[in-house]
Write a protein that holds these residues in place. Structure first.
Motif, PDB file in Angstrom:
ATOM      1  N   LYS A   3       0.963  -1.275   0.007  1.00  0.00           N
ATOM      2  CA  LYS A   3       0.103  -0.099   0.202  1.00  0.00           C
ATOM      3  C   LYS A   3       0.903   1.170   0.130  1.00  0.00           C
ATOM      4  CE  LYS A   3      -4.310  -1.608   2.214  1.00  0.00           C
ATOM      5  NZ  LYS A   3      -5.139  -1.371   3.463  1.00  0.00           N
ATOM      6  N   SER A   4       2.108   1.356  -0.554  1.00  0.00           N
ATOM      7  CA  SER A   4       2.771   2.418  -0.899  1.00  0.00           C
ATOM      8  C   SER A   4       3.267   2.378  -2.290  1.00  0.00           C
ATOM      9  CB  SER A   4       3.880   2.309   0.210  1.00  0.00           C
ATOM     10  OG  SER A   4       4.826   1.275  -0.232  1.00  0.00           O
ATOM     11  N   GLY A   5       3.616   3.650  -2.696  1.00  0.00           N
ATOM     12  CA  GLY A   5       4.287   3.765  -3.978  1.00  0.00           C
ATOM     13  C   GLY A   5       3.828   5.526  -4.305  1.00  0.00           C
ATOM     14  N   CYS A   6       3.545   5.794  -5.408  1.00  0.00           N
ATOM     15  CA  CYS A   6       3.360   7.064  -6.079  1.00  0.00           C
ATOM     16  C   CYS A   6       2.068   7.356  -6.611  1.00  0.00           C
ATOM     17  CB  CYS A   6       4.621   7.599  -7.019  1.00  0.00           C
ATOM     18  SG  CYS A   6       4.317   6.369  -8.509  1.00  0.00           S
ATOM     19  N   VAL A   7       1.708   8.778  -6.979  1.00  0.00           N
ATOM     20  CA  VAL A   7       0.343   9.059  -7.318  1.00  0.00           C
ATOM     21  C   VAL A   7       0.799  10.410  -8.124  1.00  0.00           C
ATOM     22  CG1 VAL A   7      -0.051  10.545  -5.237  1.00  0.00           C
ATOM     23  CG2 VAL A   7      -2.119   9.640  -6.908  1.00  0.00           C
ATOM     24  N   TRP A   8      -0.006  10.414  -9.307  1.00  0.00           N
ATOM     25  CA  TRP A   8       0.033  11.758  -9.884  1.00  0.00           C
ATOM     26  C   TRP A   8      -0.249  12.991  -9.281  1.00  0.00           C
ATOM     27  CZ3 TRP A   8      -2.875  11.478 -15.278  1.00  0.00           C
ATOM     28  CH2 TRP A   8      -1.963  10.900 -16.264  1.00  0.00           C
ATOM     29  N   SER A  35      -1.933  15.363  -9.537  1.00  0.00           N
ATOM     30  CA  SER A  35      -3.257  15.970  -9.768  1.00  0.00           C
ATOM     31  C   SER A  35      -4.501  15.177  -8.868  1.00  0.00           C
ATOM     32  CB  SER A  35      -3.665  16.006 -11.051  1.00  0.00           C
ATOM     33  OG  SER A  35      -3.624  14.603 -11.817  1.00  0.00           O
ATOM     34  N   LEU A  36      -3.802  14.058  -8.233  1.00  0.00           N
ATOM     35  CA  LEU A  36      -4.670  13.164  -7.385  1.00  0.00           C
ATOM     36  C   LEU A  36      -4.068  13.148  -6.216  1.00  0.00           C
ATOM     37  CD1 LEU A  36      -4.733  10.213 -10.026  1.00  0.00           C
ATOM     38  CD2 LEU A  36      -6.558  12.025  -9.669  1.00  0.00           C
ATOM     39  N   ALA A  37      -3.198  13.986  -5.663  1.00  0.00           N
ATOM     40  CA  ALA A  37      -2.583  13.920  -4.507  1.00  0.00           C
ATOM     41  C   ALA A  37      -3.412  14.446  -3.452  1.00  0.00           C
ATOM     42  CB  ALA A  37      -1.231  14.647  -4.500  1.00  0.00           C
ATOM     43  N   GLN A  38      -4.601  15.269  -3.657  1.00  0.00           N
ATOM     44  CA  GLN A  38      -5.267  15.876  -2.742  1.00  0.00           C
ATOM     45  C   GLN A  38      -6.523  14.991  -2.212  1.00  0.00           C
ATOM     46  OE1 GLN A  38      -5.758  16.188  -6.052  1.00  0.00           O
ATOM     47  NE2 GLN A  38      -7.919  16.113  -6.536  1.00  0.00           N
ATOM     48  N   TYR A  39      -6.653  13.747  -2.756  1.00  0.00           N
ATOM     49  CA  TYR A  39      -7.385  12.519  -2.262  1.00  0.00           C
ATOM     50  C   TYR A  39      -6.928  12.124  -0.880  1.00  0.00           C
ATOM     51  CZ  TYR A  39      -9.501  12.349  -6.743  1.00  0.00           C
ATOM     52  OH  TYR A  39     -10.056  12.728  -8.087  1.00  0.00           O
ATOM     53  N   ASP A  40      -7.775  11.650  -0.056  1.00  0.00           N
ATOM     54  CA  ASP A  40      -7.436  11.261   1.410  1.00  0.00           C
ATOM     55  C   ASP A  40      -6.759   9.817   1.281  1.00  0.00           C
ATOM     56  OD1 ASP A  40      -7.088  11.033   4.182  1.00  0.00           O
ATOM     57  OD2 ASP A  40      -9.160  10.843   4.534  1.00  0.00           O
ATOM     58  N   TRP A  41      -5.620   9.747   0.696  1.00  0.00           N
ATOM     59  CA  TRP A  41      -5.050   8.550   0.626  1.00  0.00           C
ATOM     60  C   TRP A  41      -4.632   7.802   2.065  1.00  0.00           C
ATOM     61  CZ3 TRP A  41      -5.647   6.436  -3.836  1.00  0.00           C
ATOM     62  CH2 TRP A  41      -5.790   7.303  -4.969  1.00  0.00           C
ATOM     63  N   ALA A  42      -4.154   8.739   2.821  1.00  0.00           N
ATOM     64  CA  ALA A  42      -3.570   8.352   4.222  1.00  0.00           C
ATOM     65  C   ALA A  42      -5.008   7.782   5.082  1.00  0.00           C
ATOM     66  CB  ALA A  42      -3.031   9.141   5.025  1.00  0.00           C
ATOM     67  N   ALA A  76       3.112   8.990  -2.638  1.00  0.00           N
ATOM     68  CA  ALA A  76       4.066  10.183  -2.748  1.00  0.00           C
ATOM     69  C   ALA A  76       3.564  10.689  -4.074  1.00  0.00           C
ATOM     70  CB  ALA A  76       5.425   9.923  -2.349  1.00  0.00           C
ATOM     71  N   ALA A  77       3.354  12.156  -3.950  1.00  0.00           N
ATOM     72  CA  ALA A  77       3.116  12.920  -5.365  1.00  0.00           C
ATOM     73  C   ALA A  77       4.130  13.145  -6.250  1.00  0.00           C
ATOM     74  CB  ALA A  77       2.210  14.105  -5.103  1.00  0.00           C
ATOM     75  N   ARG A  78       4.536  11.958  -6.946  1.00  0.00           N
ATOM     76  CA  ARG A  78       5.896  12.350  -7.853  1.00  0.00           C
ATOM     77  C   ARG A  78       5.810  11.292  -8.868  1.00  0.00           C
ATOM     78  NH1 ARG A  78       8.162   7.722  -6.593  1.00  0.00           N
ATOM     79  NH2 ARG A  78       7.901   7.031  -4.242  1.00  0.00           N
ATOM     80  N   ALA A  79       6.859  11.243  -9.775  1.00  0.00           N
ATOM     81  CA  ALA A  79       7.102  10.269 -10.829  1.00  0.00           C
ATOM     82  C   ALA A  79       7.465   8.914 -10.377  1.00  0.00           C
ATOM     83  CB  ALA A  79       7.892  10.675 -11.716  1.00  0.00           C
ATOM     84  N   ASP A 118      11.628   1.327  -7.602  1.00  0.00           N
ATOM     85  CA  ASP A 118      11.389   0.480  -6.411  1.00  0.00           C
ATOM     86  C   ASP A 118       9.825   0.812  -6.162  1.00  0.00           C
ATOM     87  OD1 ASP A 118      11.855   3.060  -5.477  1.00  0.00           O
ATOM     88  OD2 ASP A 118      12.516   2.257  -3.612  1.00  0.00           O
ATOM     89  N   ASP A 119       9.029   1.346  -6.865  1.00  0.00           N
ATOM     90  CA  ASP A 119       7.395   1.638  -6.583  1.00  0.00           C
ATOM     91  C   ASP A 119       6.931   0.490  -6.605  1.00  0.00           C
ATOM     92  OD1 ASP A 119       7.555   4.311  -5.429  1.00  0.00           O
ATOM     93  OD2 ASP A 119       7.596   5.164  -7.529  1.00  0.00           O
ATOM     94  N   ALA A 120       6.045  -0.227  -5.839  1.00  0.00           N
ATOM     95  CA  ALA A 120       5.383  -1.184  -6.057  1.00  0.00           C
ATOM     96  C   ALA A 120       3.999  -0.808  -6.864  1.00  0.00           C
ATOM     97  CB  ALA A 120       5.020  -2.128  -4.895  1.00  0.00           C
ATOM     98  N   ILE A 121       3.457   0.211  -6.627  1.00  0.00           N
ATOM     99  CA  ILE A 121       2.255   0.754  -7.286  1.00  0.00           C
ATOM    100  C   ILE A 121       2.446   1.933  -7.661  1.00  0.00           C
ATOM    101  CG2 ILE A 121       0.864  -0.970  -6.029  1.00  0.00           C
ATOM    102  CD1 ILE A 121      -0.258   1.616  -4.392  1.00  0.00           C
ATOM    103  N   GLY A 122       1.807   2.432  -8.564  1.00  0.00           N
ATOM    104  CA  GLY A 122       1.442   3.865  -8.928  1.00  0.00           C
ATOM    105  C   GLY A 122      -0.009   4.292  -9.563  1.00  0.00           C
ATOM    106  N   VAL A 123      -0.721   5.211  -8.803  1.00  0.00           N
ATOM    107  CA  VAL A 123      -2.037   5.445  -9.350  1.00  0.00           C
ATOM    108  C   VAL A 123      -1.864   6.852 -10.275  1.00  0.00           C
ATOM    109  CG1 VAL A 123      -4.158   6.286  -8.365  1.00  0.00           C
ATOM    110  CG2 VAL A 123      -2.655   4.883  -6.931  1.00  0.00           C
ATOM    111  N   THR A 124      -2.348   6.713 -11.433  1.00  0.00           N
ATOM    112  CA  THR A 124      -2.320   7.694 -12.285  1.00  0.00           C
ATOM    113  C   THR A 124      -3.950   8.101 -12.603  1.00  0.00           C
ATOM    114  OG1 THR A 124      -2.101   6.311 -14.291  1.00  0.00           O
ATOM    115  CG2 THR A 124      -0.131   7.227 -13.264  1.00  0.00           C
TER     116      THR A 124
END
Length: 134
Positions: A88-93, A95-102, A109-112, A116-122
């Motif tokens: 349950k860790s990785g990166c997010v675009w 533009s999607l960082a404002q969502y309540d991920w925590a 993390a809002a970055r490219a 080693d990122d297991a997941i990425g949400v775009t």
């Protein structure tokens, strides 16, 4: 000149066409060609395109989940990750960082993406991602 324009200019040079863009004559030729070659018939589409998209995506072994609003996206992502026993860790675009991920128990993390990122949400406007993406 941006990268896209540089690529198009390079293609034009390789085709031995002058200038950075099409000439007036080339535009007339293009428009004439398109008028002479109309688009063929297209299949009728249902009124409910969301259902059609989901059916086609799921027929291709993708998963979908419909949520009532954008605020529910983090919980839907968390359910997917849990169901597939994914980290349950990785990166997010950004533009999607404002969502309540925590709040959904996901640490993004809002970055490219990094190696080693297991997941990425775009986000996506109109596409179907390749196999294995969320």
């Amino acid at each position: 000149m941006g990268t896209r324009e540089e690529i198009l200019a390079k293609i034009r040079r390789r085709q031995q066409r002058g200038g950075a863009g099409p000439s007036a004559a080339e535009i007339v030729d293009r428009d004439t060609y398109l008028r002479r070659h109309p688009r063929g018939s297209l299949p009728a589409l249902p009124d409910d395109l969301v259902t059609l998209f989901r059916e086609r995506a799921e027929a291709s072994a993708s998963t979908t989940e419909r949520v009532a609003g954008e605020q529910e996206v983090p919980a839907a992502v968390a359910r997917y990750l849990d169901a597939h026993k994914l980290p349950k860790s990785g990166c997010v675009w950004p533009s999607l960082a404002q969502y309540d991920w925590a709040g959904a128990g996901v640490s993004l993390a809002a970055r490219a993406a990094k190696d080693d990122d297991a997941i990425g949400v775009t986000g996506v406007f109109c596409a179907l991602a390749e196999t294995g993406t969320l």
